[in-house]
Design a protein around this motif. Sequence first.
Motif, PDB file in Angstrom:
ATOM      1  N   GLU A 400       0.831  -1.205   0.000  1.00 62.12           N
ATOM      2  CA  GLU A 400       0.000   0.000   0.000  1.00 62.12           C
ATOM      3  C   GLU A 400       0.864   1.253   0.000  1.00 62.12           C
ATOM      4  N   LYS A 401       2.067   1.121   0.556  1.00 61.09           N
ATOM      5  CA  LYS A 401       2.975   2.266   0.595  1.00 61.09           C
ATOM      6  C   LYS A 401       3.276   2.720  -0.840  1.00 61.09           C
TER       7      LYS A 401
ATOM      8  N   LYS B   9      -5.401   1.740  12.382  1.00 69.40           N
ATOM      9  CA  LYS B   9      -4.579   2.006  11.202  1.00 69.40           C
ATOM     10  C   LYS B   9      -3.601   3.120  11.527  1.00 69.40           C
ATOM     11  N   TYR B  11      -0.550   5.268   9.919  1.00 74.24           N
ATOM     12  CA  TYR B  11       0.220   5.614   8.719  1.00 74.24           C
ATOM     13  C   TYR B  11       1.634   5.973   9.121  1.00 74.24           C
ATOM     14  N   LYS B  12       2.586   5.536   8.293  1.00 73.15           N
ATOM     15  CA  LYS B  12       3.960   6.020   8.484  1.00 73.15           C
ATOM     16  C   LYS B  12       4.117   7.231   7.575  1.00 73.15           C
ATOM     17  N   LEU B  13       4.433   8.345   8.176  1.00 71.58           N
ATOM     18  CA  LEU B  13       4.543   9.565   7.372  1.00 71.58           C
ATOM     19  C   LEU B  13       5.942   9.679   6.805  1.00 71.58           C
ATOM     20  N   ASN B  14       6.039  10.151   5.571  1.00 69.55           N
ATOM     21  CA  ASN B  14       7.369  10.462   5.049  1.00 69.55           C
ATOM     22  C   ASN B  14       7.725  11.903   5.444  1.00 69.55           C
ATOM     23  N   GLN B  17       5.297  14.632   4.378  1.00 67.00           N
ATOM     24  CA  GLN B  17       4.029  14.616   5.117  1.00 67.00           C
ATOM     25  C   GLN B  17       4.216  15.144   6.536  1.00 67.00           C
TER      26      GLN B  17
END
Lengths: 405, 257
Positions: A400-401, B9, B11-14, B17
Amino acid sequence: MSGIRQIYGKEIARIFRDKRMVFSVFFLPVVIMVVIMSIMNNLIAGMEDDIERHTPVVCISNEPESFGEFLKAADLQYEIKNISGEKEKRQAEADILNGAADLLIEFPETFQADIEGYADGDAIPQVKTYYNPSEDYSSAAYAEISEGTLEAYRQALLQERIGNLEQVTVFTVNTDNEDMIIQDEQKAGGKAIGMMLPYFITILLFAGAMGLGVDMIAGEKERGTMASLLVSPVKRSSIVLGKVFSLMTVSGLSSLIYIIVMVVCMPMMMESMTGTDGTGLDISLSAKQILMLGALLVVIAFLYSTIIALVSVFARTMKEASTYIMPVYMVVLVVGLLTMFASGKTAGYSYYIPLYNTALVLKGILAQEVTAAQYLIAFAETVLLGGALTGLIVKAFESEKVMSS
Amino acid sequence: MIEIRNLTKIYKLNRKQMRESRTKNPLKTAVDDLTLTARKGEIYGLLGPNGAGKTTTLRCIATIIKPTGGEIYVNGKEVRSQPEAVRTEIGFLTSEIKLDEQFDVDYMFRFFGRLHHVPADVLKQRREELFEYFGIRDFAHKQIKELSTGMKQKAAIAVSLVHDPDIVIFDEPTNGLDIITARSVTDYLRKLRDEGKLVLVSTHIMSEAEKLCDRIGIIIDGRKVAEGTVEQLYAQTGTGDLEDAFFELYRMNRREE
Ligand SMILES: Nc1ncnc2c1ncn2[C@@H]1O[C@H](COP(=O)(O)OP(=O)(O)OP(=O)(O)O)[C@@H](O)[C@H]1O
Ligand SMILES: [Mg+2]
């Protein structure tokens, strides 16, 4: 299976519905190629005509009388400038350097007397010529005069001195032998084409697939249409295969068109570059050669498509994908160049280097020099590598990434 | 039936982000231990402010993204182990999913019909029904790129329903539509419910939730803070209007930052 077919069908339809796409994939490169070839053709032909029409400007110091008479008798038209002294010689050299004059011939001061009164043991007089190899007119004048006219002049003087020349001619070489060149015309033609074709195939195939692949994967992500496929029940692997196969088809098809155009234009090119009529390059291929070429081209298209698809998957936008793909394109270009100029014996291990081996084998097929083992190694390796890359793309599609960010 | 159990859920932020949301924490919890069940024959509404995690929840159900924790069962099929099976059961619509601009509505409809293995005769029937209902006939052969926002949305709705799914998941289905078109969409959702299907929608429009949904789950900061029929929510908060009830819940549950 049906999923792959549906995706494939949609991608193909998308390309062929879009007139601009069809134009830029199939016609534009052909048009560009034909235009470039005919421009080159005209330029080369024009250059040759121009040199032929140009009257060489020849500076002569200490011109012997007999030389002038010889020129007149042979009806040779040169623009002769007689010079004398160091200063004028300097000037003539400067003129040759800047293109105002084409050739300088320097006779010894006592040339006429020396040859007329020649006796055994005397020093042989030396005629010196000077020219500028960077100037086309000068080079042409040197080739014509220094190597041709002066030689004829020498023969004329020699005849005067000893009468019948046949007495001193022990033998001649190839004065009357039209069949002196013995070669397999087909092999020779194949070799010349074999040198260029793998190069063009590699770049054209890759360039064709590049724009399409970037649009098909990164573009589709960017436009948000990929997500619509991702929520349908098709397997990720079917999406990937459908896309890779359609990319392969279209790029293969486009490169086939380029090759046909090139083979048709090649004799034309040869004609203008070598001055011959180009028919010496016979490029008829045997059925076996065509089959081997075709099969190899299919797997090369497969490998390229997977490379491009893999790079595009990791890009969020088409722009990003185009940036990522450039270095890969450079590698393909360099590999193509390497094979184009590789000569002599190819080391055995070269046939194990992916990308490079396919170019080598392409070249080998055309030159009728490839062995079954070499062909099979390159073929199998390309298929396996393409398969492995396809696996990676599927993995990326499942992440999904990669797919939704 | 959709069963969500303890869905989380993260999310891994870059870097980009992180910069955009002015945080040094690379992890963003979008959905936090969410449990809910939606059943056949009801319209379940996820109601919450911007960024509450509604879309994230729906995307997890649709198998576009994978849950960090917890499970989701769609008609008994688990999203992580049987994603393809889950996708056959649902019709999913969100604004991030777009139709290919190059094609016309008709092509897209048939294309997705084939992807869903809809037999040709059934496909024809579906097309008649949906194109008729949403008034798509007039622009069925226009390229998607030539359509207005509303037309695009109608086309997307029709395409998402091509396989007559048992479960319909729509993320803000009336977003960008005028009231007439919006009404035809909500009416269609009611029709689907009456046919016994499960309809799961997300919205931040109170009036829509109030009128359309049989049950509402209120989500704030990724957590479900209340659930029930409109009346149950009024009773819980001591209010008589969904907007007031929502503000009451928001005041009580807002995370201190
Ligand atoms: N792909 C992503 N990567 C990182 N963070 C994300 C991503 N998608 C959403 N988020 C974050 O997760 C949170 C929840 O987002 P989500 O889209 O689920 O909210 P929403 O309830 O649908 O809001 P809205 O009403 O604005 O649509 C937000 O803070 C958002 O910034
Ligand atoms: Mg949302």
